[in-house]
Write a protein that holds these residues in place. Structure first.
Motif, PDB file in Angstrom:
ATOM      1  N   PRO A 255      19.700  18.672 -39.187  1.00 59.36           N
ATOM      2  CA  PRO A 255      18.954  17.431 -39.442  1.00 59.36           C
ATOM      3  C   PRO A 255      18.938  16.517 -38.211  1.00 59.36           C
ATOM      4  O   PRO A 255      19.925  16.438 -37.462  1.00 59.36           O
ATOM      5  N   LEU A 256      17.830  15.838 -38.013  1.00 60.11           N
ATOM      6  CA  LEU A 256      17.696  14.966 -36.850  1.00 60.11           C
ATOM      7  C   LEU A 256      18.762  13.876 -36.812  1.00 60.11           C
ATOM      8  O   LEU A 256      19.200  13.471 -35.733  1.00 60.11           O
TER       9      LEU A 256
ATOM     10  N   GLU B 118      13.358   7.365 -33.470  1.00 58.13           N
ATOM     11  CA  GLU B 118      14.557   7.905 -34.103  1.00 58.13           C
ATOM     12  C   GLU B 118      15.788   7.839 -33.202  1.00 58.13           C
ATOM     13  O   GLU B 118      16.872   8.246 -33.604  1.00 58.13           O
TER      14      GLU B 118
ATOM     15  N   TYR C 129      10.318  10.680 -31.864  1.00 61.31           N
ATOM     16  CA  TYR C 129      11.671  10.931 -31.360  1.00 61.31           C
ATOM     17  C   TYR C 129      12.264   9.665 -30.751  1.00 61.31           C
ATOM     18  O   TYR C 129      13.459   9.413 -30.871  1.00 61.31           O
TER      19      TYR C 129
ATOM     20  N   LEU D  18      16.316   9.513 -30.356  1.00 63.11           N
ATOM     21  CA  LEU D  18      16.654  10.795 -29.749  1.00 63.11           C
ATOM     22  C   LEU D  18      16.333  10.824 -28.259  1.00 63.11           C
ATOM     23  O   LEU D  18      16.976  11.551 -27.504  1.00 63.11           O
TER      24      LEU D  18
ATOM     25  N   VAL E 141      21.649  15.384 -35.094  1.00 64.09           N
ATOM     26  CA  VAL E 141      21.346  15.554 -33.672  1.00 64.09           C
ATOM     27  C   VAL E 141      21.479  14.206 -32.961  1.00 64.09           C
ATOM     28  O   VAL E 141      22.099  14.103 -31.907  1.00 64.09           O
ATOM     29  N   ARG E 142      20.923  13.174 -33.567  1.00 66.98           N
ATOM     30  CA  ARG E 142      21.002  11.822 -32.988  1.00 66.98           C
ATOM     31  C   ARG E 142      22.457  11.387 -32.840  1.00 66.98           C
ATOM     32  O   ARG E 142      22.852  10.842 -31.815  1.00 66.98           O
TER      33      ARG E 142
ATOM     34  N   GLN F 252      16.509  21.523 -34.252  1.00 74.80           N
ATOM     35  CA  GLN F 252      15.584  21.471 -35.400  1.00 74.80           C
ATOM     36  C   GLN F 252      15.247  22.866 -35.896  1.00 74.80           C
ATOM     37  O   GLN F 252      15.198  23.095 -37.101  1.00 74.80           O
TER      38      GLN F 252
ATOM     39  N   VAL G 140      16.832  18.948 -28.761  1.00 74.17           N
ATOM     40  CA  VAL G 140      16.417  18.471 -30.088  1.00 74.17           C
ATOM     41  C   VAL G 140      15.617  19.545 -30.811  1.00 74.17           C
ATOM     42  O   VAL G 140      15.867  19.839 -31.986  1.00 74.17           O
ATOM     43  N   ARG G 141      14.695  20.156 -30.122  1.00 75.96           N
ATOM     44  CA  ARG G 141      13.824  21.137 -30.776  1.00 75.96           C
ATOM     45  C   ARG G 141      14.581  22.397 -31.189  1.00 75.96           C
ATOM     46  O   ARG G 141      14.321  22.958 -32.251  1.00 75.96           O
TER      47      ARG G 141
END
Length: 153
Positions: free
Chosen positions: A67-68, A32, A29, A34, A71-72, A62, A58-59
């Motif tokens: 998609p991450l 990435e 994370y 996050l 989220v980012r 998910q 984040v979780r």
């Protein structure tokens, strides 16, 4: 290196245990973008306590299939890497709702088509809504057209 107060920060193991993730997930994370950490004088990672709420955000995203990368992007819009608030989550969940509804619709369609596909055993491409929607291959004559075309490649 920033000297951190051990009372205001958590070790990777403490964060992992409290967030229910592996330490390797924390590192992922972080790579990435996050979450972020600081380093002690001994070059050990330390996380601010509010990283736990950020990880929960984040979780949850998910789990519902966001998609991450998205989220980012959303987290990067928050000032000073702050933790998402309830208002942030309400705004994002409303924005993501249409996308989730469309994903649910497609999954239900896939489920329904998949059920009928099992009945034919994929021996009849004419009736297979997954491999041959609308019998698009029917005009090419009898037989397994997709298999013949793939074997020529």
């Amino acid at each position: 290196m920033v000297e951190v107060n051990s009372r205001s920060t958590l070790t990777p193991g403490e964060v992992a245990a409290r967030a229910g993730v592996a330490v390797s997930a924390l590192h992922f994370y972080e790579r990435e973008g996050l979450i972020s950490s600081t380093r002690t004088a001994g070059n050990q990672r330390r996380y601010r306590r509010d990283v736990l709420r950020r990880l929960a955000f984040v979780r949850v995203a998910q789990r519902v299939g966001i998609p991450l990368a998205r989220v980012r992007d959303e987290l990067s819009r928050l000032p000073d890497e702050r933790t998402p608030s309830r208002r942030d989550w309400q705004r994002l969940s409303a924005a993501w709702r249409d996308e989730l509804e469309e994903r649910i619709r497609r999954l239900e369609q896939l489920r329904d088509d998949f059920t009928s596909c099992i009945g034919c055993g994929c021996l009849s491409l004419r009736q297979c809504a997954l491999a041959n929607p609308g019998d698009a291959l029917g005009g090419h004559g009898p037989g397994p057209r997709l298999l013949e075309e793939n074997s020529r490649s």
